[in-house]
Scaffold this active site. Structure first.
Site, PDB file in Angstrom:
ATOM      1  N   SER A  19      35.550 -33.307  76.062  1.00  0.00           N
ATOM      2  CA  SER A  19      36.256 -32.046  75.833  1.00  0.00           C
ATOM      3  C   SER A  19      36.726 -31.475  77.168  1.00  0.00           C
ATOM      4  O   SER A  19      35.988 -31.489  78.153  1.00  0.00           O
ATOM      5  CB  SER A  19      35.330 -31.050  75.127  1.00  0.00           C
ATOM      6  OG  SER A  19      35.968 -29.810  74.929  1.00  0.00           O
ATOM      7  N   SER A  44      39.426 -35.588  73.458  1.00  0.00           N
ATOM      8  CA  SER A  44      40.003 -34.522  72.660  1.00  0.00           C
ATOM      9  C   SER A  44      41.278 -33.977  73.315  1.00  0.00           C
ATOM     10  O   SER A  44      41.388 -33.917  74.541  1.00  0.00           O
ATOM     11  CB  SER A  44      38.996 -33.385  72.501  1.00  0.00           C
ATOM     12  OG  SER A  44      39.605 -32.270  71.889  1.00  0.00           O
ATOM     13  N   GLU A  85      38.023 -22.732  70.830  1.00  0.00           N
ATOM     14  CA  GLU A  85      37.618 -22.904  69.432  1.00  0.00           C
ATOM     15  C   GLU A  85      36.797 -24.189  69.264  1.00  0.00           C
ATOM     16  O   GLU A  85      35.826 -24.224  68.513  1.00  0.00           O
ATOM     17  CB  GLU A  85      38.855 -22.932  68.525  1.00  0.00           C
ATOM     18  CG  GLU A  85      39.550 -21.588  68.381  1.00  0.00           C
ATOM     19  CD  GLU A  85      38.638 -20.542  67.755  1.00  0.00           C
ATOM     20  OE1 GLU A  85      38.101 -20.792  66.659  1.00  0.00           O
ATOM     21  OE2 GLU A  85      38.447 -19.465  68.374  1.00  0.00           O
ATOM     22  N   GLU A  86      37.193 -25.217  69.980  1.00  0.00           N
ATOM     23  CA  GLU A  86      36.439 -26.474  69.953  1.00  0.00           C
ATOM     24  C   GLU A  86      35.050 -26.281  70.540  1.00  0.00           C
ATOM     25  O   GLU A  86      34.061 -26.826  70.025  1.00  0.00           O
ATOM     26  CB  GLU A  86      37.201 -27.539  70.739  1.00  0.00           C
ATOM     27  CG  GLU A  86      36.526 -28.891  70.794  1.00  0.00           C
ATOM     28  CD  GLU A  86      37.395 -29.891  71.536  1.00  0.00           C
ATOM     29  OE1 GLU A  86      38.243 -30.537  70.877  1.00  0.00           O
ATOM     30  OE2 GLU A  86      37.245 -30.021  72.780  1.00  0.00           O
ATOM     31  N   LEU A  87      34.946 -25.502  71.601  1.00  0.00           N
ATOM     32  CA  LEU A  87      33.663 -25.248  72.245  1.00  0.00           C
ATOM     33  C   LEU A  87      32.688 -24.576  71.277  1.00  0.00           C
ATOM     34  O   LEU A  87      31.487 -24.889  71.272  1.00  0.00           O
ATOM     35  CB  LEU A  87      33.863 -24.374  73.486  1.00  0.00           C
ATOM     36  CG  LEU A  87      32.588 -23.980  74.250  1.00  0.00           C
ATOM     37  CD1 LEU A  87      31.855 -25.223  74.742  1.00  0.00           C
ATOM     38  CD2 LEU A  87      32.918 -23.042  75.404  1.00  0.00           C
TER      39      LEU A  87
END
Length: 420
Positions: A19, A44, A85-87
């Site tokens: 990420s 990602s 948002e991924e975190l």
């Protein structure tokens, strides 16, 4: 993630989720150091997303599959909405203990979220909470902070090695727990003859699709790669010559800008290093002959392993040391099925007859047994019977056809559940 995809994860392979907070963080390339150790990574692209929306299905599936997430951040650029948002999802997975998170801060402070928080003030609090949790995780890992100051390239290799050791540790228990693995390893080790450094030795592994050739090769790679000066696991051998002869095909070009396998093999050739090369998916005689003939580029003691479905291909390529990975024995197949269907070494008494039928329909092939077991776990006898009836009609078909049946059955369950 869609429920209809859940059982498919049992047949897929992914190890590390990468990420990035932005383009600067993206420049830190863990991919090379991970892939050279046989570890598969997903990069990602959520950092490209500037608008607010849930992370996409492909990214969520990759997170579900992965055992480790490496989160790379920098405060030299504004963090993207997509990354933040991924975190949040990564932290949720970590808190459920389904994911190990390794933060890598490229600068003194992990992230710059002020500007994006002004655009989406309603998300600011949850983003800062996620960053705070990431910071707490980093405190447990000595390599996380200010990578740039701490000789970044060297630290990247150390972190990659830490991840490798983590996977070696889990692989030792995971793979040794796989039915038949000890038996296969004993036979393969005899062919490898690792105690001899007199010459380069080429070994062939062959067997039908789904029988466990690649699983055996991956475990072998994880176990013995540390004994070699260079090691590469090639999953795609279509462009083998380009990979092993980059200097002829990329004259005047910096090899680092070409793919990492090329660079690794070219350097091993030039410096006459002791190499472990595993080539999966060898499907024609030209590929086999070319690899076998040119294996002598490497130093004595090197090992080259070719993986194919055809024994004749290995013989015609001049490979003298050949091992066949056959189907599982009855007891091994039932044990493997039970691990996935019942989470225990043996089937439950009420399901023993159905379990025996399931491994027979699976053709005693590990990948199919694993898929069957994952699908029927938690289901009642009626559902087992219906599933086995459908699979009986497709006995001997390609595994993709079996997947289609199971996905259709799963979708049917979802529809029926929604109508209750």
């Amino acid at each position: 993630m869609s429920t209809s995809y859940s059982f498919l994860l049992a047949g897929r392979e992914l190890d590390v989720f990468l990420s990035f907070s932005g383009k600067i963080a993206l420049d830190v390339d863990f991919g090379y150091d991970l892939s050279r150790n046989g570890i598969k990574a997903f990069k990602s692209e959520s950092w490209k997303e500037s608008s607010f929306k849930p992370i996409d299905l492909r990214t969520l599936e990759a997170l579900t599959e992965s055992k480790v997430a490496v989160v790379m951040t920098s405060d030299e650029e504004v963090s993207s909405v997509g990354f933040l948002e991924e975190l949040i999802v990564i932290i949720e997975f970590q808190e459920k203990r389904s994911l190990t998170v390794i933060p890598v801060f490229l600068t003194k402070h992990p992230l710059d979220v002020e500007k994006v928080s002004q655009i989406f003030p309603e998300r600011a609090k949850i983003w800062r909470t996620a960053i705070s949790k990431l910071d707490n995780i980093a405190a447990q890992y000595s390599f996380s902070r200010n990578l740039a100051v701490m000789h970044g390239t060297h630290r990247i290799k150390q972190i990659a090695d830490d991840i490798r050791l983590m996977f070696l540790s889990s692989a030792s228990s995971d793979f040794k727990g796989l039915a038949g693995m000890d038996r296969h390893m004993k036979a393969l080790y005899a062919l490898l003859a690792l105690e001899s450094d007199e010459k380069v030795r080429t070994i062939g592994i062959w067997g039908s699709s789904g029988v466990g050739k690649t699983t055996l090769a991956r475990y072998t790679y994880a176990e013995i790669s540390v004994k070699f000066q260079a090691h590469v696991f090639l999953e795609n051998v279509e462009n083998m010559k380009e990979m092993l002869l980059p200097s002829e095909n990329f004259e005047g070009e910096d090899l680092r800008s070409v793919n990492h396998e090329m660079n690794e093999m070219a350097e091993a050739k030039q410096k006459h290093r002791k190499v472990l090369l595993i080539a999966d998916g060898v499907n024609n005689i030209e590929q086999g002959k070319w690899i076998a003939e040119n294996a002598n580029w490497f130093a004595p003691g090197s090992r080259v392993i070719l993986i194919t479905q055809e024994k004749s291909l290995l013989v015609q390529s001049g490979v003298n040391h050949v091992y066949e990975v056959g189907s599982l024995r009855y007891d091994e197949a039932l044990q493997l099925f039970s691990r996935f269907a019942f989470k225990q070494p043996y089937p439950s008494p009420d399901f023993e007859r159905l379990s025996v039928r399931a491994v027979q329909l699976a053709g005693f092939l590990p990948v199919t047994i694993r898929l069957f077991g994952s699908f029927v776990t938690g289901r009642d006898k009626e559902e087992w019977e219906a599933t086995l009836l459908k699979l009986n009609a497709k006995q001997g078909k390609d595994i993709k056809e079996v997947w289609k049946i199971m996905e259709a059955l799963e979708d049917k369950d979802i529809v029926e559940a929604s109508q209750r």
